[in-house]
Design an enzyme around this catalytic site. Structure first.
Site, mmCIF file in Angstrom:
data_model
loop_
_atom_site.group_PDB
_atom_site.id
_atom_site.type_symbol
_atom_site.label_atom_id
_atom_site.label_comp_id
_atom_site.label_asym_id
_atom_site.label_seq_id
_atom_site.Cartn_x
_atom_site.Cartn_y
_atom_site.Cartn_z
ATOM 1 N N ASP A 139 -1.558 6.807 1.207
ATOM 2 C CA ASP A 139 -0.691 5.665 0.885
ATOM 3 C C ASP A 139 0.440 5.623 1.907
ATOM 4 O O ASP A 139 0.386 6.314 2.937
ATOM 5 C CB ASP A 139 -0.159 5.770 -0.562
ATOM 6 C CG ASP A 139 0.045 4.396 -1.186
ATOM 7 O OD1 ASP A 139 0.872 3.633 -0.650
ATOM 8 O OD2 ASP A 139 -0.628 4.068 -2.179
ATOM 9 N N HIS A 178 -0.765 -0.365 2.055
ATOM 10 C CA HIS A 178 -0.503 1.011 1.599
ATOM 11 C C HIS A 178 -1.033 2.007 2.625
ATOM 12 O O HIS A 178 -1.620 3.020 2.266
ATOM 13 C CB HIS A 178 -1.128 1.255 0.223
ATOM 14 C CG HIS A 178 -0.383 0.586 -0.898
ATOM 15 N ND1 HIS A 178 0.850 1.026 -1.346
ATOM 16 C CD2 HIS A 178 -0.665 -0.514 -1.634
ATOM 17 C CE1 HIS A 178 1.278 0.237 -2.325
ATOM 18 N NE2 HIS A 178 0.375 -0.716 -2.517
ATOM 19 N N GLU A 199 -2.272 -5.144 -3.227
ATOM 20 C CA GLU A 199 -0.901 -5.418 -2.805
ATOM 21 C C GLU A 199 -0.727 -5.631 -1.298
ATOM 22 O O GLU A 199 0.296 -5.308 -0.733
ATOM 23 C CB GLU A 199 0.035 -4.305 -3.287
ATOM 24 C CG GLU A 199 0.076 -4.210 -4.801
ATOM 25 C CD GLU A 199 1.062 -3.182 -5.330
ATOM 26 O OE1 GLU A 199 1.790 -3.511 -6.260
ATOM 27 O OE2 GLU A 199 1.083 -2.052 -4.826
HETATM 28 C C1 ACM Z 1 -1.966 -0.713 -8.128
HETATM 29 O O1 ACM Z 1 -1.409 -0.362 -9.178
HETATM 30 N N1 ACM Z 1 -1.237 -1.057 -7.068
HETATM 31 C C2 ACM Z 1 -3.407 -0.789 -8.003
#
Ligand code: ACM
Ligand code: ZN
Length: 690
Positions: free
Chosen positions: A346, A409, A476
């Protein structure tokens, strides 16, 4: 009023001067001094924020700062402070803590206040009347090694007081009784989680102590070992010497994970649809013994409602040692979870060795800080460890699902190799992220070097993890990050080419098509060449779930949209809606984590109420529902004990949601069955409360 005394200590994380902190309140002390403090003396009226209903405590809270920000603290002196009560979870899992002094006015110690403070050597309580002590306030500490110092004239009173006698060697430090080996068998109610599809209680008992023989086949070697372990650990049997027979066998006409268990008199039969089914029969058998070494005679026919029951852990935001993952697998398998999803990468770290790119773990597996906690957080898993973990997990019929995020991420990778992104980076680099949240830097989908990188990483991953699944993240990247592609000419060229029009050039609209392009290429590698099933966090922008892939419905309020996509594409879906399945959220306001990025709460009942079919009926369930997942994002989970605290007992509710037929499920009956199961967890040192 505040004074900081500098002193030098050895063996302390190298974050500058080690020091003692004397203050009325911790908010007066700098973040760095809190992180460095070995000795803390507080003299004020300790702040437990008075907060408006529905609001979390603020960062001002002294106990939260003591626990999470003074993370190196060895000694805490509150003798000059004012506090009535040490709150629940006050110093939960602070493994460094050696000495605590509580003031004369303290009247109460909350549940798990010192849970797993397993270096505690001295506890001084200046209160003349022993404070009341909630369950597990001193759980997971060997109290025979802790010196309790109380006012001289009160010693007798402490010796007798509930919760304190354990310090005098009188009884174990939990409230749970031992399992009572050798007691006359009383038939206790059968308490199984998840509840089986069909359970018949027969007359009489099953007494395994007369078992003399296990009859099975070499294919069930692993299950044979589990049976021996259960008989030894649960029933005290070191050898088999009686008349009874245990028969383990496979009948392939049963569902693969299904089983039929009959335990009556001195005999046991478990027939499974495969070794997995036999294993689940054994997990049921073990729970029958949780309360005593003999149980009611039963006949059980069982099979799961959904194919995949998953828990997800996040060793990126806070590190989870490899050995702890093994223990976590053993626990989850008891409740028939069959998949552990590990979020390996991440913005805050890269946690898996990639042999072609050693720089990833050299440069991006260590940092100092997770939001306001200034602690060093480092570690990564070697490929050998992950291979070993997969072998270990296979004994518990748990598949490991590795996750590498893309295209967002990914700051850890971009920090290591800035050429992976087309975002404009200040001074040509991006620092490792030390806070929670979403970064704007994305992998560039129009650069062939990105695909070389991803292909190399995924090829290595595929040979480390033998399981069927690889998770590609995908969440995201949308807002506002897609702008990083808006300002990349090459990305815009590619978008226009894909869309066959120039109309959206230089506009963020349509950028998600670039994400689809990237996913399609990686999916082709994984699915078509490497034979894997790619998974991803579904976003409504995607519109589709590619054939042969599995989407995860995770966003609060958008589950039905993901279900509609799965039905439209005839694709499979995992349900992990935030409202039910995000176990990183607290169970109630001011439960851990009290200070966070603004999470809602998810109560045990909310988790239990998850219908994996989401009211969509049998067609969706049969064609599209793959299973359920619970997430444990770790921005605010900074110890393994807290991981369990967040996971359980909600994971038990989820296990039942994913396994048991809907008509069998009832929340009040679940609570009845939960009590002996959590009592057993406590005996095994697992921190759970509800
Ligand atoms: C997530 O909670 N961003 C998958
Ligand atoms: Zn680009």
């Amino acid at each position: 009023m505040r004074k900081i005394l500098f002193s030098i200590f050895l063996g302390v994380a190298n974050l500058g001067h080690a020091q003692s902190v004397v203050a009325e309140h911790l908010s007066e002390v700098s973040a760095q001094d809190k992180a460095n403090a070995l000795e803390v003396v507080l003299t004020g009226t300790l702040r437990r924020d008075k907060r408006a209903p529905g609001k979390y405590i603020s960062l001002d809270d002294d106990f939260r700062q003591l626990r999470d920000l003074c993370w190196q603290m060895r000694s805490l002196d509150l003798s000059g402070a004012h506090l009535d009560s040490v709150p629940a979870n006050a110093l939960h899992s602070r493994h460094h803590l050696q000495k605590v002094v509580l003031p004369a006015n303290v009247k109460h110690i909350g549940s798990q206040a010192f849970f797993a403070c397993d270096s505690l050597e001295t506890l001084v309580v200046n209160a003349k009347v022993p404070p009341t002590v909630d369950a597990f306030a001193f759980g997971n500490i060997d109290l025979s090694k802790v010196k309790l110092i109380v006012p001289k004239k009160s010693r007798k009173a402490y010796k007798k007081a509930a919760g304190w006698s354990a310090f005098f060697g009188k009884c174990p430090n939990t409230l749970v009784q031992d399992p009572g080996l050798g007691r006359i068998p009383q038939a206790v109610p059968v308490s199984l989680i998840p509840i089986p599809a069909q359970l018949e209680e027969l007359k009489g008992v099953f007494d395994p102590t007369h078992l003399g023989q296990i009859i099975d086949s070499p294919e069930l070697f692993n299950e044979h070992e589990h049976l021996l372990r259960i008989l030894q650990n649960r029933c005290g049997m070191k050898s088999l010497s009686g008349e009874g027979k245990a028969r383990l066998s496979i009948n392939r006409s049963l569902p693969e994970e299904g089983y039929h268990l009959r335990a009556e008199g001195s005999d046991l039969t478990i027939v499974g649809g495969s070794p997995k089914g036999v294993f689940y029969g054994l997990m049921t058998l073990e729970q029958l013994f949780y309360q005593q070494p003999r149980c009611k005679a039963v006949d059980i026919a069982d099979a799961p409602r959904t194919a995949m029951r998953e828990l997800m852990v996040d060793p990126v935001r806070n590190w989870l040692p490899y050995e702890d993952l093994k223990d976590f697998i053993v626990e989850m398998a008891r409740y028939k979870f069959n998949s552990l999803h590990i979020h390996l990468v991440d913005d805050q770290a890269w946690r898996i060795e990639i042999q072609a790119y050693p720089e990833l773990t050299e440069k991006a597996s260590f940092r100092v800080g997770m939001d306001d906690m200034l602690m060093p957080i480092g570690g990564y898993y070697t490929q050998e460890q992950m291979k070993e973990l997969c072998r270990f997990a296979a004994k518990y019929h748990v598949t490991i699902i590795p996750e590498i995020e893309m295209p967002g991420h990914e700051v850890a990778a971009i920090h290591t190799f800035p050429w992976l992104t087309c975002a404009k980076l200040e001074n040509g680099e991006v620092p490792i992220r030390t806070t929670c949240g979403v970064s704007n830097e994305l992998l560039c989908p129009s650069s062939e070097r990105t695909y070389e990188f991803l292909e190399t990483v995924f090829r290595e991953l595929a040979q480390v993890f033998p399981g069927q699944y690889i998770h590609l993240g995908g969440d995201e990247a949308g807002k506002p990050s897609l702008d990083c592609w808006t300002y990349c000419d090459r990305c815009q060229d590619l978008k226009c080419e894909i869309m066959g029009t120039d109309s959206l050039r230089g506009n963020r609209e349509g950028n998600w098509r670039l994400q689809k392009y990237m996913f399609d290429r990686v999916i082709a590698l994984l699915r078509d060449e490497l034979g894997k099933t790619p998974m991803f966090w579904y976003e409504t922008d995607f519109v589709e779930i590619q054939p042969g892939c599995i989407g995860f419905a995770w966003r609060d309020g958008l589950t039905q949209a993901a279900i509609d996509a799965a039905q439209r594409c005839d694709a499979k879906l995992m349900l992990c809606p935030g409202e039910h399945c995000y176990f990183d959220y607290p169970m109630g306001l001011n439960d851990m984590p009290e200070v966070n990025w603004g999470m809602p709460t998810t109560t045990l009942e909310q988790t239990y109420s998850l219908d994996p079919a989401w009211g969509n009926g049998s067609e969706f369930e049969e064609k599209c529902l793959n299973g359920v997942a619970g997430t444990l994002w770790s921005e605010c989970i900074n110890s393994t004990e807290r991981l369990y605290y967040q996971a359980y007992p909600r994971a038990l509710a989820l296990a039942e949601s994913g396994w048991s037929p809907q008509p069998k499920r009832d929340y009040s009956d679940f609570l009845r069955r939960l009590a002996p199961i959590t009592a057993d967890m406590h005996k095994r040192g697992i921190c759970v409360d509800y």
